[in-house]
Design an enzyme around this catalytic site. Sequence first.
Site, PDB file in Angstrom:
ATOM      1  N   LEU A 199       0.858  -1.175   0.000  1.00 27.99           N
ATOM      2  CA  LEU A 199       0.000   0.000   0.000  1.00 27.99           C
ATOM      3  C   LEU A 199       0.899   1.231   0.000  1.00 27.99           C
ATOM      4  CD1 LEU A 199      -2.747  -0.882   2.665  1.00 27.99           C
ATOM      5  CD2 LEU A 199      -3.141  -0.468   0.227  1.00 27.99           C
ATOM      6  N   ASP A 200       0.541   2.248  -0.773  1.00 27.98           N
ATOM      7  CA  ASP A 200       1.300   3.496  -0.782  1.00 27.98           C
ATOM      8  C   ASP A 200       1.263   4.145   0.602  1.00 27.98           C
ATOM      9  OD1 ASP A 200       1.824   3.221  -3.486  1.00 27.98           O
ATOM     10  OD2 ASP A 200       0.044   4.351  -4.083  1.00 27.98           O
ATOM     11  N   PRO A 201       2.253   4.985   0.914  1.00 25.29           N
ATOM     12  CA  PRO A 201       2.227   5.696   2.204  1.00 25.29           C
ATOM     13  C   PRO A 201       0.931   6.481   2.425  1.00 25.29           C
ATOM     14  CG  PRO A 201       4.394   5.880   1.224  1.00 25.29           C
ATOM     15  CD  PRO A 201       3.523   5.214   0.194  1.00 25.29           C
TER      16      PRO A 201
END
Length: 305
Positions: A46-48
């Site tokens: 998951l992206d930040p």
Amino acid sequence: MARRKRGRRIDGILILDKPQGFSSNGALQQCRRAIDAQKAGHTGALDPLATGVLPICFGEATKFSQYLLDAEKAYLATICLGETRTTGDAEGEVLETASAEHLTRERVETAMQDFKGAIKQVPPMYSALKKDGQPLYKLARQGIEIEREARDVVIEAFDLLDFTGGERAFAQVFVRCSKGTYIRSLAEDLGALLGVGAHLTALRRTQAGPFDLSHAMTLEQVQAKGQGLAARLLPIDAGLQYLPRVSLVEQEIEKLLQGQRVNVLNGANSGIVRVARASGEFVGLARASEEGEIAPLRMIANQEG
């Protein structure tokens, strides 16, 4: 003399509700340290910017993480219509703007229909995909853009939950999709179709395979429980329940553990199966043929030592 690995030998799965601002690997390392585990891996980054369901596998469970990576995912997302950004999300720099004042809920819903079902999607430059061993996002940060081949993905659901009109319009959506789908690309493609551009402002994964937010713990909860959480991890095969189970006697299991094939007289479902002892204990995955032969695929290592 072999160097002793740091941490304890712990096997199982933790469902983390990843907080915003952490990379998936950063969140994973926080959990690994809190539980004091030797080995850990996540199942789908998951992206930040994103939050939500991140299954983390410990020990022997990491052998089976690929089968969780392949599972469908579900998301809640907020899309800003009328503004494109370099990264396709709120962390990037503004590239272009266009008024979204004329857009209505009905117009957006109609456009969303074009993305349902089997579609082709071009992965974003700001992604972890690699070109010649180099992550695309690193090339993007250098101002380098390379051609990416469109990939087949399936959008099972793309529903508009709420819409706020204006110069910058905001659409809150629910997405259920196959592995490899980029929600940022979906947002950008919707904006392009509507002629105003778009980027993602919020993303929350609500489901990954059989796991949803009801199974998830926050990072604060994980750190508070610490090493005591090890006894409460989900079993190694918690994400594999969709596969048929085959129970074998101890002699047959021993052969599989040694890399040998076994013949099951009464046959078995062809394809990948879960192998278990008569007690129900999971021992690994195997590939079964229609003739009843079972070949080891991924087996749990001997726990001695």
